[in-house]
Scaffold this active site. Structure first.
Site, PDB file in Angstrom:
ATOM      1  N   LYS A 115      -1.311  13.756  -6.973  1.00  0.00           N
ATOM      2  CA  LYS A 115      -0.361  14.652  -6.027  1.00  0.00           C
ATOM      3  C   LYS A 115       0.148  15.814  -6.348  1.00  0.00           C
ATOM      4  O   LYS A 115       0.521  16.697  -5.416  1.00  0.00           O
ATOM      5  CB  LYS A 115       0.907  13.406  -5.826  1.00  0.00           C
ATOM      6  N   LYS A 198     -11.582   4.891   0.010  1.00  0.00           N
ATOM      7  CA  LYS A 198     -10.610   3.868   0.678  1.00  0.00           C
ATOM      8  C   LYS A 198     -10.198   4.647   2.224  1.00  0.00           C
ATOM      9  O   LYS A 198      -9.924   5.452   2.395  1.00  0.00           O
ATOM     10  CB  LYS A 198      -9.389   3.719  -0.194  1.00  0.00           C
ATOM     11  N   LYS A 201      -4.334   6.725   4.993  1.00  0.00           N
ATOM     12  CA  LYS A 201      -3.690   7.339   6.050  1.00  0.00           C
ATOM     13  C   LYS A 201      -3.568   8.942   6.094  1.00  0.00           C
ATOM     14  O   LYS A 201      -3.399   9.529   7.090  1.00  0.00           O
ATOM     15  CB  LYS A 201      -2.089   6.994   6.287  1.00  0.00           C
TER      16      LYS A 201
END
Ligand code: TRP
Length: 335
Positions: A115, A198, A201
């Site tokens: 991140k 995966k 979102k």
């Protein structure tokens, strides 16, 4: 012996998709059938603000996640549903644990590295401390079982580590070691466009995922366009080796119809995707339509959600305040 306690949470960052549902929510609901478990499920809004977010949408996004919990079958009479920030003890315990969390260990957290990206120097302290808050979420209830995705295992390890450090440093048995529960009917739901990624979102294209709010037509379109290969479905699972997209669709079918993958193959062996995809669409719509409509119903009159969240927070606080007081006393505070 202490009762088992299960705790988990999701961030109110955006819409939930099939991966969240099959990988997490459906698994949480299964725990409701187990009598020897106390259940706590929160919406982790304090975690959501560690990255860029929209303040104008935070409250509504929080409500929507709670609605998704309830629509998926989490019953506020059987489980406590609450908003993380409504229980200030999480943040308070976090500070105490932060004094024992080693910078070196936090720097090794892969989620932080992902991140923060190249801009590590500019990453906020909150993003860095994210795993310590998560540890507090868990330890403030002395949760014994924590259902999480594969990607959260490292955070669970850190939680166990902090529990042990606290107990050793103060020579107490205050915190229990929580166990990760990596399960769910389909712990890893993959992207419809790339079977090695995966379902997420944050993926750019909405065609890669099925959202819990998608209507039947949208679901049909996404499944129709899902990437596959030219071979028919095999008779056994070995025949899906090296066919990530095919395996993903079979996994989805199995999870949505509560069947084993083996049985799905027995039923559909020899079929081309031209035939299998409509069958998958049918089970997906049949399973998701009631959830979507229940979610919309709850959101159109949110009093039910808000009441459940208020009661949930009250119950959660009754547990959390005791643990926090115990931790403060142990650490020598003037209480
Ligand atoms: N970090 C978790 C995730 O992104 C969410 C989370 C926060 C959580 N606190 C938690 C999960 C406590 C389980 C228990 O998936």
């Amino acid at each position: 012996m202490a009762k088992n306690r299960i705790l988990s949470g999701m961030q109110p960052t955006s819409q939930l998709h099939l991966g969240n549902y099959l990988g997490a929510l459906k698994n949480w609901v299964n725990f409701q059938e187990k009598d020897d478990f106390e259940r706590l499920f929160c919406v982790v809004d304090l975690h959501a603000i560690t990255v860029d977010y929209n303040p104008a949408q935070l409250a509504q996004a929080t409500r929507e996640i709670a609605a998704a919990y309830m629509a998926s079958g989490i019953d506020p009479k059987k489980s406590s549903l609450f908003v993380q920030s409504h229980v200030p003890e999480h943040s308070q315990l976090m500070w105490l644990l932060a004094t024992m969390a080693q910078m070196g260990k936090l720097e090794r957290m892969t989620q932080f590295k992902d991140k923060a990206g190249k801009n590590k120097e500019r990453a906020g302290l909150g993003l860095f401390a994210y795993p310590v808050l998560m540890a507090a979420d868990i330890l403030v209830y002395n949760a014994t079982h924590v259902p999480v995705g594969e990607d959260q295992k490292q955070h669970l390890e850190l939680t166990r580590d902090l529990a042990a450090t606290f107990n050793t440093r103060y020579d107490v048995e205050l915190f229990v070691q929580p166990e990760p529960v990596i399960a769910g009917p389909a712990p890893r739901v993959m992207s419809l466009r790339d079977g090695t990624q995966k379902m997420s979102k944050s993926a750019d294209s909405d065609m890669t995922r099925i959202n819990l709010t998608d209507d039947a037509d949208t679901i049909a379109k996404k499944i129709k366009k899902a990437k596959t290969d030219a071979d028919p479905l095999p008779e056994t699972l070995d025949g899906l080796e090296g066919r990530a997209e095919a395996l993903n669709l079979v996994t989805l079918y199995a999870a949505l119809s509560d069947m084993s993958k083996e049985d799905v193959l027995k039923q559909h062996a020899g079929q081309q995707f031209g035939a299998f995809k409509p069958a998958l669409t049918e089970v997906a719509v049949a399973h998701l339509a009631p959830i979507t409509s229940r979610m919309n119903e709850l959101l159109s009159d949110p009093a039910q959600i808000d009441n459940a969240l208020r009661d949930g927070a009250e119950h959660a606080r009754s547990i959390a305040s005791k643990t926090l007081a115990e931790a403060q006393k142990t650490m020598g505070f003037f209480v």
